[in-house]
Design an enzyme around this catalytic site. Structure first.
Site, PDB file in Angstrom:
ATOM      1  N   MET A  92      43.594  12.992  50.003  1.00 26.26           N
ATOM      2  CA  MET A  92      42.599  14.060  50.036  1.00 26.26           C
ATOM      3  C   MET A  92      42.414  14.770  48.685  1.00 26.26           C
ATOM      4  SD  MET A  92      41.480  13.665  53.004  1.00 26.26           S
ATOM      5  CE  MET A  92      40.432  15.090  53.277  1.00 26.26           C
ATOM      6  N   ARG A  93      42.601  14.039  47.583  1.00 21.95           N
ATOM      7  CA  ARG A  93      42.360  14.617  46.258  1.00 21.95           C
ATOM      8  C   ARG A  93      41.248  13.824  45.589  1.00 21.95           C
ATOM      9  NH1 ARG A  93      44.154  19.294  45.174  1.00 21.95           N
ATOM     10  NH2 ARG A  93      44.360  18.857  42.951  1.00 21.95           N
ATOM     11  N   ASN A 109      39.093   2.607  48.671  1.00 22.22           N
ATOM     12  CA  ASN A 109      39.179   3.797  49.519  1.00 22.22           C
ATOM     13  C   ASN A 109      38.477   3.510  50.849  1.00 22.22           C
ATOM     14  OD1 ASN A 109      39.571   6.667  50.128  1.00 22.22           O
ATOM     15  ND2 ASN A 109      37.362   6.878  49.797  1.00 22.22           N
ATOM     16  N   HIS A 111      36.293   5.522  53.836  1.00 21.23           N
ATOM     17  CA  HIS A 111      35.565   6.775  54.087  1.00 21.23           C
ATOM     18  C   HIS A 111      34.945   6.713  55.483  1.00 21.23           C
ATOM     19  CE1 HIS A 111      33.298  10.384  53.235  1.00 21.23           C
ATOM     20  NE2 HIS A 111      32.241   9.789  53.760  1.00 21.23           N
ATOM     21  N   ALA A 175      37.576   1.818  64.537  1.00 16.53           N
ATOM     22  CA  ALA A 175      36.898   0.853  63.660  1.00 16.53           C
ATOM     23  C   ALA A 175      37.560   0.807  62.286  1.00 16.53           C
ATOM     24  CB  ALA A 175      35.422   1.236  63.539  1.00 16.53           C
TER      25      ALA A 175
END
Ligand code: GRF
Length: 218
Positions: A92-93, A109, A111, A175
């Site tokens: 979370m950075r 990453n 998202h 998912a």
């Protein structure tokens, strides 16, 4: 088979980390989780790594004067563990251009939206507010702009009548747990390349997009 050594960066619960740990436990999986690094001490993801016998590191960002000095320490830890690929999973950075450049095309990453829709936080609330009928998740290479970068794979889920953000979050998370190990496979095995900031998958690579319908097997 030599396996790509992957570092996973987390900040919390680590359910995506768990999906990667479970996948990497299979002998034919092309990646090995060599280090789980958290910027927050005591989080559930660290316990998950320990339970899987994977080395952990805690590098609290608050101990550093600025983002880049934090990231230099993170990088030193990842490289000391032999990591050549880094997967952010609920980390979370926001990272700096220095970090992105250092790990260019080796940093991915996940998202919780179908990018480029809904970058940033509170994606499930925003999807409901926007009235979209499909929502989902994206695995992408990290670039300087937050939640942008070449897309490796996406999975879509329906938005159902009466959905609360928590319902949608849970559906998307299911998912995510399917998508992330599949995408990491492709990158770790060298079955992707980036051309003009788009990801090209090798012929024969596993399909990279799917619709997850609740109640149907994936
Ligand atoms: C996931 O929804 C991920 O997409 C987002 O943060 C959440 C992390 O959950 N970046 P977990 O820590 O993997 O359970």
């Amino acid at each position: 088979m030599s396996r790509t050594r992957v570092g996973v960066m987390i900040s919390g619960r680590g359910s995506n980390l768990q999906a990667l740990l479970d996948a990497a436990a299979r002998p034919d999986y092309p990646a090995e989780i060599a280090l789980v690094l958290s910027n927050v001490a005591g989080v559930q993801g660290l316990a998950r790594a320990k339970a899987a016998g994977v080395p952990t590191a805690v590098v609290p960002h608050r101990d550093f004067a600025d983002r880049e000095s934090f990231e230099r320490e993170v990088t030193a830890r990842l490289e000391a563990a032999g990591c050549t690929l880094v997967a952010q999973a609920g980390f979370m950075r926001v990272v700096t251009p220095w970090f992105v450049a250092h790990w260019r095309d080796r940093l991915i990453n996940i998202h919780p939206s179908l990018l480029p829709a809904f970058p940033g936080l509170h994606t499930h609330e925003r999807a409901l507010q926007a009235g979209v009928r499909l929502h989902g998740c994206t695995v992408h290479f990290v670039r300087d702009e937050v939640d942008q970068g070449p897309i490796i794979g996406q999975a879509a889920v329906p938005v159902l009548p009466g959905d609360h953000p928590d319902d949608l979050s849970a559906r998307v998370l299911t998912a995510e747990h399917l998508l992330y190990p599949r995408c990491l496979t492709l990158v770790a095995a060298g079955r992707t390349r980036i051309e003009a900031e788009r990801v090209i998958h090798d012929a024969g690579a596993a399909p990279d997009a799917r619709l997850i319908v609740p109640g149907e097997s994936a």
